[in-house]
Every structure is written in C-alpha cells, then in structure tokens.
Design a protein around this motif. Structure first.
Motif, PDB file in Angstrom:
ATOM      1  N   THR A   1       0.576  -0.803  -0.272  1.00 14.16           N
ATOM      2  CA  THR A   1       0.307  -0.177  -0.440  1.00 14.16           C
ATOM      3  C   THR A   1       1.028   1.236   0.732  1.00 14.16           C
TER       4      THR A   1
ATOM      5  N   THR B   1       1.145   3.690  -3.230  1.00 17.72           N
ATOM      6  CA  THR B   1       1.031   5.287  -2.882  1.00 17.72           C
ATOM      7  C   THR B   1       1.993   6.596  -3.509  1.00 17.72           C
TER       8      THR B   1
ATOM      9  N   PHE C   1      -6.889   1.028   1.736  1.00 23.28           N
ATOM     10  CA  PHE C   1      -5.556   1.114   2.399  1.00 23.28           C
ATOM     11  C   PHE C   1      -5.671   1.281   3.775  1.00 23.28           C
TER      12      PHE C   1
ATOM     13  N   HIS D   1      -4.055  -1.680   6.822  1.00 24.58           N
ATOM     14  CA  HIS D   1      -3.259  -1.137   7.893  1.00 24.58           C
ATOM     15  C   HIS D   1      -3.814  -2.080   9.473  1.00 24.58           C
TER      16      HIS D   1
END
Length: 191
Positions: A79, A83, A110, A114
């Motif tokens: 992720t 980004t 995302f 996480h």
C-alpha cells in the motif's frame, strides 16, 4: 479513567514505534503532495485512514474477519509502494489523477489493510471490549496527526526556506520511501 489513558497511550506509542516505521512511511508519503493550506484535506485523509483501520480492527478483533498475518505484513508495504508510485506519476502531469473522492477511497481501502496489522497487536493485549478499542484508535489518530504535522512542517521548511520545488519534494520523499520499502518487501515476501 486510567484505562482510557492506558489504551490511548498504547495506540499513540504503537504508531510512533520505530520498529513499525511502515505506518510512518505511509503517512509521510500520503501527505507529501500537500501544503499547510490543504490542512482540511490532510485531516480528512488521515481521519479516513483511521476510519479504515478502525473498521478492520473491529472486524478482526471480534473475529468477523480472519486474514493471514503473513499476507497483511506483505500488503502493508504494498500500500505504501502504491501510494508512492501514484504520487510519482502525478508529478509527471501527463496521466489522469484520481478525484479527491478516489483519493479518499484509496486511503480508506489502505486503512483497512493497515488495521488488520493493528488487530494482531491489539489481540495480543487479550482485549475484546469495544471501548478500549476506540481508545486505542483515538491514540492512533492523535499520533498520525502529529506525524502529519511534522511532515508538513519539514515540507514547508524545504519548500519555502530551502526553495525546493513541490514537485522535487514529492519525488524525493517518494523515492526515499521506495528505497526503504525494498527491504521491507523482501522481508515480508510471502511466496
């Protein structure tokens, strides 16, 4: 009342733990394209990210979702990489970019990933009540806002005092992050 501070501090310190620098990297890359004048967008993105990991944290903590920790540990740096690459592509000004809604959706998605990483830590506390979970998430949100504030201040100094262009700032942050991710991706490679 002391339990409130305990879980708030656990969430706050968990984000600021240098052993888990992946979270710091994600936040710095996420806001690398923004200025202080964009503070509403930045706070919105950070809160959206928190909402995403709150949803998956609740779902995983209460056993509604089960995902392999190995997969999560690999997907987290993915992720961050996605980004960073997205922001690098935006600096070229040749491709279409996501609308602000697309950026919020990507950040929420995302955040879900996480949050699954936070869930393994939170479950290790042997806690399954809703209130400590929200207190933990509040600590995470406060730490994230602190990180973002520091990143924006460093960016401001670089852009306004050292006269680095916004484009060069974003490229530098993204490239440094990608360099740091190579090791992380190799260490968490699940195949």
């Amino acid at each position: 009342m002391s339990d409130f501070w305990l879980y708030l501090q656990l969430g706050f310190n968990h984000v600021l733990d240098w052993n888990g620098y992946d979270h710091l990297l994600f936040l710095v890359v996420l806001v690398s394209v923004y200025e202080f004048t964009d503070w509403k967008k930045v706070v919105g993105l950070v809160t959206t990210f928190t909402l995403g990991h709150m949803i998956s944290l609740v779902a995983a903590t209460f056993g509604w979702v089960t995902v392999s920790p190995t997969a999560v540990e690999f997907l987290i740096p993915v992720t961050i990489l996605a980004t960073a690459i997205y922001h690098l592509l935006k600096t070229r000004k040749t491709g279409a970019e996501l609308s602000i809604y697309g950026t919020y959706f990507m950040t929420l998605f995302f955040g879900l990933i996480h949050g699954l990483g936070f869930a393994s830590f939170f479950r290790s506390l042997d806690e399954s009540a809703a209130l400590p979970l929200f207190e933990f998430a509040l600590g995470i949100e406060l730490a994230q806002l602190l990180i973002v504030l520091i990143a924006l201040v460093v960016g401001f100094v670089s852009k306004n005092i050292l006269k680095t262009s916004s484009r060069d700032w974003t490229i530098a942050i993204c490239c440094i992050t990608i360099g740091m991710l190579v090791t992380m991706l190799a260490e968490t490679w699940p195949f």
